[in-house]
Structure formats: structure tokens, C-alpha cells
Design a protein around this motif. Structure first.
Motif, short mmCIF file in Angstrom:
data_model
loop_
_atom_site.label_atom_id
_atom_site.label_comp_id
_atom_site.label_asym_id
_atom_site.label_seq_id
_atom_site.Cartn_x
_atom_site.Cartn_y
_atom_site.Cartn_z
N UNK A 1 0.86 -1.18 0.00
CA UNK A 1 0.00 0.00 0.00
C UNK A 1 0.90 1.23 0.00
N UNK A 2 0.74 2.07 -1.01
CA UNK A 2 1.61 3.24 -1.16
C UNK A 2 0.84 4.54 -0.93
N UNK A 3 1.44 5.44 -0.20
CA UNK A 3 0.94 6.80 -0.05
C UNK A 3 2.07 7.75 -0.39
N UNK A 4 1.79 9.04 -0.39
CA UNK A 4 2.81 10.02 -0.74
C UNK A 4 4.01 9.96 0.20
N UNK A 5 3.73 9.74 1.51
CA UNK A 5 4.81 9.74 2.49
C UNK A 5 4.92 8.42 3.26
N UNK A 6 4.36 7.34 2.69
CA UNK A 6 4.49 6.04 3.37
C UNK A 6 4.41 4.89 2.36
N UNK A 7 4.97 3.76 2.78
CA UNK A 7 4.78 2.49 2.07
C UNK A 7 4.59 1.40 3.11
N UNK A 8 3.46 0.72 2.98
CA UNK A 8 3.09 -0.34 3.91
C UNK A 8 3.20 -1.67 3.18
N UNK A 9 4.07 -2.56 3.65
CA UNK A 9 4.26 -3.86 3.01
C UNK A 9 3.60 -4.92 3.89
N UNK A 10 2.49 -5.45 3.40
CA UNK A 10 1.67 -6.37 4.18
C UNK A 10 1.96 -7.81 3.80
N UNK A 11 2.07 -8.66 4.80
CA UNK A 11 2.25 -10.08 4.56
C UNK A 11 1.06 -10.83 5.13
N UNK A 12 0.35 -11.55 4.28
CA UNK A 12 -0.79 -12.38 4.69
C UNK A 12 -0.28 -13.82 4.78
N UNK A 13 -0.21 -14.35 5.99
CA UNK A 13 0.39 -15.68 6.18
C UNK A 13 -0.68 -16.77 6.23
N UNK A 14 -0.28 -18.03 5.97
CA UNK A 14 -1.22 -19.14 6.17
C UNK A 14 -1.70 -19.19 7.62
N UNK A 15 -2.91 -19.68 7.82
CA UNK A 15 -3.41 -19.85 9.19
C UNK A 15 -2.57 -20.85 9.95
N UNK A 16 -2.41 -20.62 11.25
CA UNK A 16 -1.54 -21.47 12.06
C UNK A 16 -2.23 -22.80 12.38
N UNK A 17 -1.56 -23.88 12.04
CA UNK A 17 -2.10 -25.24 12.23
C UNK A 17 -1.00 -26.14 12.75
N UNK A 18 -1.37 -27.33 13.21
CA UNK A 18 -0.37 -28.35 13.52
C UNK A 18 -0.15 -29.14 12.22
N UNK A 19 1.05 -29.09 11.64
CA UNK A 19 1.26 -29.68 10.32
C UNK A 19 1.00 -31.18 10.29
N UNK A 20 0.30 -31.64 9.24
CA UNK A 20 -0.03 -33.06 9.10
C UNK A 20 0.80 -33.72 8.01
N UNK A 21 1.34 -32.92 7.09
CA UNK A 21 2.19 -33.48 6.04
C UNK A 21 3.17 -32.40 5.60
N UNK A 22 4.10 -32.79 4.71
CA UNK A 22 5.25 -31.91 4.44
C UNK A 22 4.85 -30.54 3.89
N UNK A 23 3.80 -30.49 3.06
CA UNK A 23 3.39 -29.20 2.52
C UNK A 23 2.97 -28.25 3.65
N UNK A 24 2.27 -28.78 4.66
CA UNK A 24 1.85 -27.93 5.78
C UNK A 24 3.04 -27.51 6.63
N UNK A 25 4.06 -28.37 6.74
CA UNK A 25 5.29 -27.96 7.44
C UNK A 25 5.88 -26.74 6.75
N UNK A 26 5.90 -26.78 5.43
CA UNK A 26 6.44 -25.67 4.67
C UNK A 26 5.59 -24.41 4.86
N UNK A 27 4.27 -24.59 4.91
CA UNK A 27 3.38 -23.45 5.13
C UNK A 27 3.67 -22.80 6.48
N UNK A 28 3.94 -23.60 7.51
CA UNK A 28 4.24 -23.04 8.83
C UNK A 28 5.60 -22.35 8.85
N UNK A 29 6.52 -22.76 7.96
CA UNK A 29 7.79 -22.04 7.85
C UNK A 29 7.58 -20.62 7.35
#
Length: 293
Positions: free
Chosen positions: A48-76
Motif C-alpha cells: 500500500x503506497x501513499x505520498x509519504x508512506x509504504x506499507x508492506x503487508x504479509x498475509x500468512x497461512x493460518x496457524x495449524x499443527x502440520x499433518x504433512x510436508x506441505x503444511x510444514x512448509x506453510x508453517x515455515x
């Protein structure tokens, strides 16, 4: 006035409204939003850019207990959100009592950076319940500023945005001022198709799917896209395609409509389905799909 810039990372349990909030801030649908839990798989950076600011937002995966390797990577991806944040947004919903991982929660309450706790979906509560929840979270996360919000209705969201701008450190911009995200076009094609699969299929089908956009050709008036839908079993392939290809055709039509709005151009999209057994536990495949970077 000095220029401000910083990284604001959004974390929380699955399906509490993180993607809705980020899209409200950025003004574009960068993240998948459906009623199914666990729909964000990667860290998505929206800018999000403004004249005097820049906001860099990170939307992360929801926090879960990983059940398989892909979810382990998501938690990383979630773990990395703690490492580069200037401001941390911890998002909960009315009625929620805890994070699904004690180690993550411990990091939040001991964070050395500003923490904004957003109590979302207050449109689903009454005044008494809201007051109880505010008292509960004030005691549970004493280092946080608490904002009751409705991300969907945009209630109190501008106030949260204003507070974030106040808290941003002085810094030059990290990205070009006309940039909306750090993700390439193909990423948003993949996410749009995956969202339509989440909306149109039930049970395990959406979670066994990955999308690879093999071709993305952009002319002046049209974008030609060829995408592959990867599944784990032959039975899943049959379900995705549907009777006489009707189900797959619907995914293509729904995706095309959204992508035409997103890119502002006519879209020609071709979808194919391929079986790749147990791709979610295959380290090489996960690396190819961007999970193990």
C-alpha cells in the motif's frame, strides 16, 4: 514530513479473516477468501503506497499443527513472518480462545515490536460478548493494542490502518511506488483457479490440488493462459473434470471472469488436469511449487 515504510505481518488461526483484512487494505483481491479454512498457502506480500508512506503487508497461512510436508512448509512461512516484521497484527475472531501453537503464541506476547490484536467478526456478536472478549484478550496479550473490527464490513478498519501508519518507522520505500505486490502474474492466475476449486468442490479435493500456469502470453487486448491442475489420485481427476467436462468448464468460466476484472483485459484460459501421486509429501514437487524457498 519524513517518509515512513515498514513490514506489517498478519498472523492468526485459519479462517479468522486475515485475507479479507489484507485485501481491504490493499484494495485488490490478492489473497484467496472462502469459507473453508486453510486457504492461504504462501506468504503473500501486498503493498500500500501513499505520498509519504509504504506499507508492506504479509498475509500468512493460518496457524495449524502440520499433518504433512506441505503444511510444514506453510508453517515455515509463518515463522518467517516473525523475523522481518516492524508491526505484528494478531487476528482473532469472536469466541476464539487460543492460538493453535503455543510456541507462536509465546512469540506474540514477548514480541519487541508493536502488536495490534484485531478482534474480528464483531458483527456476529452482541455488546456483552464483545466486552467479555476484549477483557479476555487484554489479560491474555497485555502487550497488544486491541481493536474490535469487522473486516468484511470495513468497520474500524480505517482506524487500524491509521494506527499502523503512525507506528511505521521512518524509512525510504522498499519497493517501487507503483507496485501492488511482489508476486508475478502467474501466481494470481494460480490462486484464482484454486479459489474456484475451493468454492466448487467439497471434501479433500481442494486440499489435494495445486495449480501450475505453464503459459501466460499477453497481447495488447488479450491474455492467453494455459494452466495445469495437479491432483494426487485418478479419482480426484475424474471429480475435477466432472460429467462430460462440465465441472472443469465451470472452474474455467468462473476463473476467466475474475481474471478479466483483475487484469482489465480479455482472457482466454485452457485448463488441464494431471495426476501426480502424493505431491504434497514430495520435497522436489513442493520446491517447484514455491513451498520450500
Amino acid at each position: 514530513m519524513a517518509h515512513k515504510a515498514g513490514f506489517v505481518n498478519i498472523i492468526g488461526n485459519p479462517n479468522v479473516g486475515k485475507s479479507t483484512l489484507m485485501n481491504a487494505f490493499v484494495g485488490e483481491r490478492l489473497s484467496i477468501i472462502t469459507s473453508k479454512a486453510q486457504t492461504t498457502r504462501h506468504r503473500i506480500l501486498g503493498i500500500v503506497n501513499g505520498e509519504d508512506f509504504q506499507l508492506v503487508l504479509s498475509d500468512t497461512p493460518g496457524i495449524i499443527k502440520p499433518a504433512y510436508e506441505m503444511q510444514e512448509s506453510m508453517m515455515n512461512f509463518v515463522k518467517s513472518a516473525f523475523e522481518d516484521a516492524d508491526i505484528l497484527i494478531y487476528m482473532v475472531e469472536i469466541g476464539e480462545q487460543e492460538l493453535k501453537d503455543d510456541a507462536f503464541f509465546n512469540k506474540i506476547i514477548h514480541a519487541k515490536i508493536p502488536v495490534l490484536l484485531l478482534l474480528n467478526k464483531i458483527d456476529n456478536s452482541n455488546q456483552e460478548q464483545l466486552e467479555e472478549q476484549v477483557a479476555f484478550w487484554t489479560a491474555k496479550v497485555p502487550n497488544a493494542e486491541i481493536f474490535p473490527i469487522s473486516a468484511l464490513q470495513n468497520f474500524n478498519v480505517p482506524e487500524v490502518f491509521g494506527r499502523i501508519i503512525e507506528l511505521l518507522p521512518e524509512s525510504p520505500a522498499y519497493y517501487p511506488k507503483d507496485q501492488l505486490t511482489d508476486k508475478p502474474e502467474r501466481f494470481f492466475v494460480n490462486e484464482t483457479i484454486r479459489e474456484k476449486i475451493l468454492l466448487n468442490y467439497s471434501k479433500e479435493i481442494p486440499y489435494a490440488v495445486e495449480i501450475v500456469t505453464e503459459e501466460f502470453f499477453e497481447d495488447e487486448n488479450i491474455i492467453r493462459i494455459r494452466s495445469l491442475i495437479m491432483v494426487e489420485r485418478d479419482t480426484q481427476k475424474g471429480i475435477i473434470i466432472g460429467h462430460k467436462g462440465a465441472a472443469l468448464k465451470k472452474v474455467g468460466m468462473d476463473s476467466r471472469a475474475d481474471l478479466e476484472k483483475f487484469f482489465g483485459k480479455q482472457i482466454h484460459i485452457e485448463l488441464y488436469v494431471k495426476v501426480n501421486k502424493n505431491w504434497r509429501s514430495n520435497a522436489n514437487m513442493l520446491k517447484r511449487f514455491g513451498y520450500n524457498n
